[in-house]
Every structure is written in structure tokens, then in C-alpha cells.
Design an enzyme around this catalytic site. Structure first.
Site, PDB file in Angstrom:
ATOM      1  N   GLY A 202       0.796  -1.212   0.000  1.00 60.75           N
ATOM      2  CA  GLY A 202       0.000   0.000   0.000  1.00 60.75           C
ATOM      3  C   GLY A 202       0.834   1.270   0.000  1.00 60.75           C
ATOM      4  N   ASP A 227      -5.084  -8.694  -7.643  1.00 59.57           N
ATOM      5  CA  ASP A 227      -4.774  -8.607  -6.211  1.00 59.57           C
ATOM      6  C   ASP A 227      -3.645  -7.600  -6.013  1.00 59.57           C
ATOM      7  OD1 ASP A 227      -6.631 -10.614  -5.452  1.00 59.57           O
ATOM      8  OD2 ASP A 227      -5.216 -12.147  -6.132  1.00 59.57           O
ATOM      9  N   LEU A 228      -3.933  -6.500  -5.354  1.00 60.70           N
ATOM     10  CA  LEU A 228      -2.987  -5.394  -5.225  1.00 60.70           C
ATOM     11  C   LEU A 228      -1.672  -5.840  -4.580  1.00 60.70           C
ATOM     12  CD1 LEU A 228      -2.489  -2.334  -5.523  1.00 60.70           C
ATOM     13  CD2 LEU A 228      -3.448  -2.056  -3.229  1.00 60.70           C
ATOM     14  N   ASP A 229      -0.572  -5.566  -5.291  1.00 59.31           N
ATOM     15  CA  ASP A 229       0.785  -5.832  -4.799  1.00 59.31           C
ATOM     16  C   ASP A 229       1.027  -7.310  -4.491  1.00 59.31           C
ATOM     17  OD1 ASP A 229       1.363  -3.125  -4.985  1.00 59.31           O
ATOM     18  OD2 ASP A 229       0.832  -2.722  -2.896  1.00 59.31           O
ATOM     19  N   GLU A 230       0.314  -8.202  -5.161  1.00 58.70           N
ATOM     20  CA  GLU A 230       0.492  -9.633  -4.917  1.00 58.70           C
ATOM     21  C   GLU A 230       0.784 -10.417  -6.188  1.00 58.70           C
ATOM     22  OE1 GLU A 230      -2.452 -11.471  -2.488  1.00 58.70           O
ATOM     23  OE2 GLU A 230      -2.371  -9.944  -0.921  1.00 58.70           O
TER      24      GLU A 230
END
Length: 286
Positions: A202, A227-230
Site C-alpha cells: 500500500g 490482487d494489489l501488490d500480490e
């Protein structure tokens, strides 16, 4: 000297005996000379990955090679990619306010370490226009807000199709892409995250790291997913920090790491050294 063609073959399939023999036999029959070969067997998934760079006589073209490899591909259930190495890949770079990663990419292209043609720079700010125009790269200023986000993402998809871009690079582009766009361009978007994932996701990860008193900070280049930052990780690097450093010192050190990590990840992708293995990657670094 006789002229040659240069190709890159990438394939993946379930591991079984005879894969390499079947492929190299067909290549040898067409006068191919293998320049580099990498392979990996993932025992957990039983998937086999192969990357082969090779040259052929000028009379042997891509269509002939694809036809020659078709029986082996069907026999082993291979997913095969064959690229012409004489072709210069086209890329789009997206950036927001901080341009250190963008400038590093442009420099590495200028000196020839990265083999790519930047067909566009896209930004939600005007700050990088001068850098783009100094290199005669088309600059697209597209402000983003809640009302026009879908429209701007459609414009990006159109730009990818129009330019023939094979890779979109988020060089500190500080907008979260929609699930729809992430899925439509899966495997074609690389992001640099200013943290050593999976820690400190984040916003403001360096400030989070400073608050926690960590002794190592880093950056992560990964493919973008819904999927954010994954997304699958391509490259990472860390650097030691100390209690005497401020959060601004962390940010300054991190910017250097980000630029290096992103450039390496882009190079690996453009050279066909990255192969997706479910939620992970196989990276055949030189």
C-alpha cells in the site's frame, strides 16, 4: 560470413522424458546453433520450463520452425512461444510525479543495455513531458479521477493495440489499475513496488518500514494482477539501513533500489527470461 536468423524458444509442459531431445533434434535438422539454453523442473507442480536461444541459416524462417516443432508440441502438450530476436520490443512507460525509475529506463535504453523502443509515455501529471519530448517519445497526459478512470483505461488499451506495445511498465505510476485491465493485460504489465514485498504493502511503505525500525529496506518488481501488490515477483533487492536514518533517508535510498530493480526486471522480461509458474515466476537470469 553467412547471414543468420536469431530466435528464442520458450516452452512449458508437464515434465516427461524426451522433451529436450525432441526439440533439439528438430532444431539440429534445420541447421540451428544453440547459443544459450536454460531449463527447470518444478517438482511441486511437475511443470517443465525450457528457454533456448539459437541461430539458424537465413533460409530458415519462423514459419518453418513452428511447423517443424508442431509434432513435438502436440506430443508433449507444450505451450510454445517462438520470438524473432532481431525484432525490437515496443514498450509503454507509465509514470506519476516521481520520475527516477523512468529516467533510469530511458538511460539504459539509450546506452543499449535495454533493447526496446518506447512508443509512448503515459502520465497523470505533466512533469515528465520534457523528458519525453527530449527523446521524441509521444507523451500522453491523462489525468485520472473516479469519474474518468474507466475511460482512461480504455484509452490505454487502445494505445497498446495501436502501437503494438508488448509491455506496459509502471515506473512509479501511482494509480491502482482496475481488475478488468489487470486481467486483460496479465503478464504484460510490470510494476515497481517501493517495498520488499510481501511486507509493507500500500501507500508510504518506507514510512511504515521506518516506523517499525527495520534494518533492511528494498524494492520489488512484479507482474500486475487484480490482487494489489500480490502479482508474481520477478526481481527484488534490499539495502541495509540504520536507526540513525530518517524516513526521508529511507525514501532516498529506496529510489535508487527501485530504479535498478525495475530495469533488471524489464530486461529479463524483454529477453524472455521470465516464465510464469502459477502465482510465481521462473527467472533464467544470465
Amino acid at each position: 560470413m553467412m547471414s543468420e536468423n536469431s530466435f528464442l524458444l520458450k516452452l512449458t509442459c508437464d515434465d516427461q522424458a524426451g522433451i529436450i531431445a525432441a526439440v533439439t533434434t528438430e532444431l539440429a535438422a534445420r541447421g540451428a546453433n544453440i547459443v544459450e539454453s536454460n531449463q527447470f523442473w518444478d517438482r511441486q507442480t511437475n511443470r517443465f520450463f525450457l528457454r533456448v536461444a539459437f541461430s539458424t541459416p537465413a533460409t530458415v524462417d519462423r514459419a518453418a520452425l513452428e511447423l517443424a516443432l508442431k509434432p513435438a508440441s502436440e506430443r508433449f502438450g507444450m505451450k510454445v512461444g517462438l520470438d524473432d530476436l532481431s525484432r525490437r520490443p515496443k514498450i509503454i512507460i507509465m509514470v506519476s510525479k516521481f520520475d527516477h525509475a523512468l529516467l533510469h529506463l530511458l538511460y539504459q535504453i539509450q546506452v543499449g543495455w535495454l533493447n526496446a523502443e518506447v512508443v509512448a509515455i503515459v502520465s497523470n501529471h505533466e512533469g515528465s513531458r520534457v523528458s519525453a519530448e527530449s527523446k521524441n517519445i509521444p507523451y500522453h497526459y491523462w489525468p485520472v479521477n473516479k469519474e474518468n478512470k474507466d475511460e482512461q483505461e480504455e484509452r490505454l488499451l487502445h494505445l497498446v493495440r495501436e502501437t503494438g506495445a508488448e509491455l506496459v511498465i509502471l515506473a512509479r505510476y501511482m494509480q491502482v489499475l482496475s481488475n478488468t485491465l489487470s486481467n486483460r493485460l496479465f503478464g504484460m504489465i510490470i510494476n515497481i513496488h517501493h517495498s520488499f514485498l510481501p511486507s509493507f504493502k500500500g501507500a508510504k511503505p518506507y514510512h511504515q518500514a521506518h516506523e517499525r525500525g527495520v534494518k533492511l529496506i528494498g524494492a520489488t518488481a512484479h507482474y500486475v494482477t487484480a490482487d494489489l501488490d500480490e502479482g508474481p515477483i520477478i526481481e527484488q533487492e534490499t539495502e541495509r539501513v540504520s536507526h540513525g536514518m530518517t524516513s526521508e533517508d529511507f525514501v532516498a535510498a529506496g529510489r535508487d533500489i527501485e530504479a535498478r530493480v525495475l530495469a533488471r526486471a524489464v530486461k529479463y522480461h524483454l529477453e524472455g527470461r521470465v516464465m510464469l509458474n502459477r502465482h510465481r515466476t521462473v527467472v533464467f537470469a544470465p
